[in-house]
Write a protein that holds these residues in place. Structure first.
Motif, mmCIF file in Angstrom:
data_model
loop_
_atom_site.group_PDB
_atom_site.id
_atom_site.type_symbol
_atom_site.label_atom_id
_atom_site.label_comp_id
_atom_site.label_asym_id
_atom_site.label_seq_id
_atom_site.Cartn_x
_atom_site.Cartn_y
_atom_site.Cartn_z
ATOM 1 N N THR A 179 91.670 87.135 97.343
ATOM 2 C CA THR A 179 91.107 87.629 96.085
ATOM 3 C C THR A 179 91.275 86.577 94.995
ATOM 4 O O THR A 179 92.310 85.914 94.917
ATOM 5 C CB THR A 179 91.799 88.935 95.651
ATOM 6 O OG1 THR A 179 91.696 89.904 96.703
ATOM 7 C CG2 THR A 179 91.164 89.505 94.391
ATOM 8 N N SER A 180 90.265 86.427 94.154
ATOM 9 C CA SER A 180 90.355 85.514 93.017
ATOM 10 C C SER A 180 89.710 86.160 91.795
ATOM 11 O O SER A 180 88.574 86.633 91.855
ATOM 12 C CB SER A 180 89.677 84.180 93.330
ATOM 13 O OG SER A 180 88.316 84.368 93.685
ATOM 14 N N ILE A 181 90.450 86.192 90.700
ATOM 15 C CA ILE A 181 89.929 86.724 89.444
ATOM 16 C C ILE A 181 90.164 85.706 88.343
ATOM 17 O O ILE A 181 91.125 84.943 88.367
ATOM 18 C CB ILE A 181 90.568 88.074 89.071
ATOM 19 C CG1 ILE A 181 92.075 87.912 88.842
ATOM 20 C CG2 ILE A 181 90.277 89.127 90.123
ATOM 21 C CD1 ILE A 181 92.741 89.165 88.284
ATOM 22 N N LEU A 182 89.280 85.703 87.355
ATOM 23 C CA LEU A 182 89.396 84.821 86.202
ATOM 24 C C LEU A 182 89.664 85.662 84.970
ATOM 25 O O LEU A 182 88.995 86.686 84.751
ATOM 26 C CB LEU A 182 88.104 84.021 86.018
ATOM 27 C CG LEU A 182 88.134 82.882 84.996
ATOM 28 C CD1 LEU A 182 89.034 81.752 85.479
ATOM 29 C CD2 LEU A 182 86.715 82.365 84.727
ATOM 30 N N ILE A 183 90.665 85.268 84.184
ATOM 31 C CA ILE A 183 90.934 85.915 82.910
ATOM 32 C C ILE A 183 90.358 85.031 81.808
ATOM 33 O O ILE A 183 90.797 83.898 81.611
ATOM 34 C CB ILE A 183 92.439 86.115 82.682
ATOM 35 C CG1 ILE A 183 93.057 86.941 83.814
ATOM 36 C CG2 ILE A 183 92.690 86.791 81.337
ATOM 37 C CD1 ILE A 183 94.571 87.043 83.728
ATOM 38 N N ASP A 184 89.344 85.521 81.127
ATOM 39 C CA ASP A 184 88.664 84.837 80.027
ATOM 40 C C ASP A 184 87.898 83.594 80.486
ATOM 41 O O ASP A 184 88.205 82.995 81.524
ATOM 42 C CB ASP A 184 89.635 84.474 78.908
ATOM 43 C CG ASP A 184 90.094 85.700 78.120
ATOM 44 O OD1 ASP A 184 89.379 86.706 78.141
ATOM 45 O OD2 ASP A 184 91.178 85.648 77.502
ATOM 46 N N CYS A 185 86.905 83.228 79.700
ATOM 47 C CA CYS A 185 86.029 82.099 80.049
ATOM 48 C C CYS A 185 85.607 81.388 78.773
ATOM 49 O O CYS A 185 84.424 81.242 78.504
ATOM 50 C CB CYS A 185 84.812 82.594 80.835
ATOM 51 S SG CYS A 185 83.837 83.850 79.968
ATOM 52 N N GLY A 186 86.587 80.927 77.995
ATOM 53 C CA GLY A 186 86.299 80.404 76.678
ATOM 54 C C GLY A 186 86.314 78.911 76.475
ATOM 55 O O GLY A 186 86.303 78.467 75.314
ATOM 56 N N PRO A 187 86.355 78.064 77.536
ATOM 57 C CA PRO A 187 86.306 76.614 77.281
ATOM 58 C C PRO A 187 85.097 76.226 76.444
ATOM 59 O O PRO A 187 84.052 76.871 76.498
ATOM 60 C CB PRO A 187 86.226 76.017 78.688
ATOM 61 C CG PRO A 187 86.890 77.015 79.565
ATOM 62 C CD PRO A 187 86.514 78.355 78.981
ATOM 63 N N SER A 188 85.231 75.136 75.702
ATOM 64 C CA SER A 188 84.179 74.756 74.769
ATOM 65 C C SER A 188 82.931 74.233 75.457
ATOM 66 O O SER A 188 81.866 74.184 74.842
ATOM 67 C CB SER A 188 84.708 73.699 73.787
ATOM 68 O OG SER A 188 85.289 72.615 74.490
ATOM 69 N N THR A 189 83.035 73.843 76.727
ATOM 70 C CA THR A 189 81.854 73.362 77.437
ATOM 71 C C THR A 189 81.728 74.036 78.801
ATOM 72 O O THR A 189 82.724 74.366 79.447
ATOM 73 C CB THR A 189 81.899 71.830 77.647
ATOM 74 O OG1 THR A 189 82.957 71.503 78.558
ATOM 75 C CG2 THR A 189 82.100 71.106 76.334
#
Length: 368
Positions: free
Chosen positions: A22-32
């Motif tokens: 399983t893989s989850i990402l918390i937030d996706c806010g990088p500038s690019t």
């Protein structure tokens, strides 16, 4: 559990949590978009191969690359929308998360808890893979006492330590912004973060990352010093504990996707005679700083048991390693979150419910 903190701070936030399945990402806010894509590729993943994206709140430094994740479920407590590079709205697979609530993604059980931030609804997470527990709390002015039992005793903490109060007052920021950051709906200062963390950690805890540090109103040294002094006041044994201060664009990696190996390594460390532990601190007033500028990508995950033992024995916090600088080179001024996106009032919105079977029975009851 394997944790990859890709970035942390006012210019972008994103964290990958994985097990073998399983893989989850918390937030996706990088500038690019490029940084977000390269971060995932470093873990042999792409946006559409993740199992889910979890959003803490709607400030831009947490959702800037949302349009990349149209093919996976997005779990949110706030209204979200995104546009493609042409400015056209994109369809997102949004699912409402109550606060508190407990839901399951693959072999990860996730407890969502309410945080206090001026973004509208916001939340943090307690993530459990059946072997280890991660607490992820950033962007909050305070945490109510009723949450403490749910947040205590984790193996790993990624925890806000945003600013030093004295440094904040000495900045050139407008008075209203200083008030906002220091308020109950802003960010936690080093002193508050240290006080709470010292109450939450237990001898089981092996890793603490002080996160979302202000680039103008804090330094890694001040954040680490505040936590160190708090633990000394409480006579905490820190020989088992690795503590780091996250820099904005210097990824941190820890844990393993193979829990049996983790437990074996920890058992070997615990049964090593004290006489064999290298580089213990002789002077109680000094200890060695472990911060993100001394980490290279993937090193911690590949350490042998003896290397982990040596690093744990050295995990006090304030003396620079020989030949290395413990002070990251920050790249200039940035607000700690997006003041132009602060809503005047809370949101009133409706989103699709979490698909049946994800919420456990009774999960909407208040925490005790």
């Amino acid at each position: 559990m394997r944790v990859d903190l890709f970035c942390s701070g006012s210019k972008g936030n994103s964290c990958l949590v994985r097990t073998a399945t399983t893989s989850i990402l918390i937030d996706c806010g990088p500038s690019t978009k490029r940084y977000m894509m390269q971060s995932l590729q470093s873990a042999d993943l792409t946006p559409d191969t993740l199992d889910a994206l979890l959003i803490t709140h709607s400030h831009s430094d947490h959702i800037r690359q949302l349009a990349m994740f149209t093919q996976i479920p997005i779990y949110t407590c706030c209204p979200l929308s995104a546009k493609d590079y042409k400015g056209n709205p994109v369809q997102l697979d949004l699912h409402t998360v109550a606060r508190p609530s407990r839901f399951v993604i693959g072999d990860l059980t996730i407890l969502a808890v309410a945080t206090s931030h001026d973004s509208g609804p916001s939340m943090g997470f307690v993530i459990d893979d059946g072997f280890e527990k991660l607490v992820y709390i950033t962007d909050t002015g305070y945490l109510p006492a009723e949450l403490y039992p749910s947040l205590s005793g984790a193996d790993y903490y990624i925890f806000e330590s945003n600013h030093d109060l004295e440094m904040l007052q000495q900045t050139n920021r407008p008075f209203w912004l200083k008030q906002r950051i220091a308020s109950d709906t802003g960010h936690m200062c080093n002193a508050d973060s240290s006080r709470l963390l010292a109450r939450l950690i237990t001898p089981k805890t092996c890793q603490v990352v002080l996160a979302h540090l202000s680039e103008e109103a804090n330094t890694p040294q001040l954040a680490l010093q505040a936590f160190s002094e708090r633990l000394k006041l409480l006579s905490w044994d820190t020989s088992h504990l690795v503590v780091q201060a996250a820099a904005q664009w210097e990824p941190l990696h820890f844990g393993s996707m193979h829990p049996e190996e983790n437990r074996k390594t920890q058992a070997e460390i615990q049964h090593t005679p004290a006489s064999q532990k290298a580089n213990t601190i002789q002077n109680g007033e000094k200890s060695q700083l472990i911060d993100s500028s001394q980490k290279k990508q993937g090193i911690l995950n590949r350490q042998t048991a003896s290397e982990i033992q040596s690093r744990s024995a050295q995990a006090a916090w304030l003396t620079e390693q020989p030949g290395q600088s413990s002070r990251p080179q920050f790249s200039g001024f940035a607000f700690d979150s997006s003041p132009d996106e602060i809503p005047e009032d809370d949101f009133d919105f409706e989103l699709p419910e979490i698909p049946g079977g994800l919420l456990e029975s009774g999960s909407s009851r208040p925490l005790h």
